[in-house]
Design a protein around this motif. Structure first.
Motif, PDB file in Angstrom:
ATOM      1  N   ARG A 175       4.067  -5.425  -6.007  1.00 28.99           N
ATOM      2  CA  ARG A 175       3.161  -6.569  -6.147  1.00 28.99           C
ATOM      3  C   ARG A 175       3.923  -7.814  -6.605  1.00 28.99           C
ATOM      4  NH1 ARG A 175      -2.515  -6.117  -9.497  1.00 28.99           N
ATOM      5  NH2 ARG A 175      -3.063  -8.344  -9.607  1.00 28.99           N
ATOM      6  N   GLU A 212     -10.885  -5.688  -4.218  1.00 29.14           N
ATOM      7  CA  GLU A 212     -10.843  -4.259  -4.527  1.00 29.14           C
ATOM      8  C   GLU A 212      -9.676  -3.869  -5.421  1.00 29.14           C
ATOM      9  OE1 GLU A 212     -11.142  -1.828  -1.046  1.00 29.14           O
ATOM     10  OE2 GLU A 212     -12.719  -3.061  -0.143  1.00 29.14           O
ATOM     11  N   GLU A 213      -8.601  -4.637  -5.390  1.00 26.25           N
ATOM     12  CA  GLU A 213      -7.411  -4.285  -6.167  1.00 26.25           C
ATOM     13  C   GLU A 213      -7.094  -5.304  -7.260  1.00 26.25           C
ATOM     14  OE1 GLU A 213      -6.159  -1.422  -5.697  1.00 26.25           O
ATOM     15  OE2 GLU A 213      -7.006  -0.892  -3.745  1.00 26.25           O
ATOM     16  N   TYR A 234       2.334   1.566  -3.440  1.00 27.28           N
ATOM     17  CA  TYR A 234       1.279   1.983  -4.365  1.00 27.28           C
ATOM     18  C   TYR A 234       1.096   3.499  -4.317  1.00 27.28           C
ATOM     19  CZ  TYR A 234      -3.357   2.449  -6.441  1.00 27.28           C
ATOM     20  OH  TYR A 234      -4.419   2.834  -7.220  1.00 27.28           O
ATOM     21  N   ALA A 287       0.826  -1.205   0.000  1.00 27.75           N
ATOM     22  CA  ALA A 287       0.000   0.000   0.000  1.00 27.75           C
ATOM     23  C   ALA A 287       0.862   1.258   0.000  1.00 27.75           C
ATOM     24  CB  ALA A 287      -0.937  -0.001   1.213  1.00 27.75           C
ATOM     25  N   LEU A 292      -7.481  -7.078  -1.078  1.00 27.88           N
ATOM     26  CA  LEU A 292      -6.658  -6.860  -2.267  1.00 27.88           C
ATOM     27  C   LEU A 292      -7.229  -7.604  -3.474  1.00 27.88           C
ATOM     28  CD1 LEU A 292      -2.952  -7.029  -1.024  1.00 27.88           C
ATOM     29  CD2 LEU A 292      -4.411  -5.043  -1.351  1.00 27.88           C
TER      30      LEU A 292
END
Length: 206
Positions: A117, A147-148, A108, A105, A144
């Motif tokens: 990642r 949502e990601e 990011y 995070a 993750l």
């Protein structure tokens, strides 16, 4: 453990009122000297202190901490550092997983999410595999995925469900939680597995 080390690992600055946990400190509230001193602990003779410093630095997005934490992982030294506060089982890898997610995070936010990642993948995959037989939870990963779009972990989570579904005495609510996640992603897989195992959703508190 020396008080100075305890303070480095746990202290909350006087001006902070949004958390009482050092892992959740915002970077602007962490003096550079504290980060430097924590990095020095990464070579401490006590591997427990190495772990605690590496974990905290990883939570803060520090590359030195991440490298030290994953080195401990690569050398099979990440066990028996944290006990679950209620059930007493080894909860070390659950804490490591949360640290890795926070590391991502932070990266990011700096525009470095994709590179981070890729760095996380082998370690998170190994944590999921370890959770197939050990009772610690991995639900901090689920956001993750939903949502990601961290879809690379879905095959591992399907294997995870297959491994744990017949062992509620070990995995408790983990079975419910991963079923709930996979129902959003691949309900046919869940329903076919339940049928194969002679189970229903009601068996897992749905």
């Amino acid at each position: 453990m020396e008080q100075k080390i305890i303070d480095l690992l746990c202290e909350i600055p006087d001006n902070v009122d949004y958390t009482d946990v050092a892992e959740d400190l915002d970077l602007e509230d962490i003096p550079e000297i504290r980060i430097k001193q924590l990095r020095e602990l990464l070579t401490n003779s006590d591997v427990y202190i190495q772990f605690q410093a590496a974990k905290l630095l990883t939570f803060w997005g520090d590359d030195y901490g991440f490298k030290a934490l994953t080195s401990l992982f690569d050398n099979n030294k990440l066990s028996s550092f944290v006990d679950h506060r209620l059930y007493g089982y080894d909860d070390t890898l659950q804490h490591v997983l949360r640290a890795l997610i926070r590391y991502w995070a932070d990266k990011y936010d700096q525009g470095l999410g994709e590179a981070a990642r890729e760095k996380l993948f082998p370690y998170i995959a190994r944590i999921i595999e370890a959770a197939n037989t050990k009772p610690f939870v991995i639900d901090s990963l689920f956001r993750l995925i939903t949502e990601e779009n961290f879809e690379e972990y879905i095959p591992f989570l399907k294997e995870h469900l297959v491994a744990i579904i017949e062992h509620p005495e070990i995995h408790r609510w983990k079975i419910h939680d991963v079923i709930e996640l996979l129902l959003k992603i691949d309900p046919d897989f869940v329903n076919e597995l339940l049928l194969k195992k002679g189970k229903t959703l009601q068996d897992f508190n749905f």
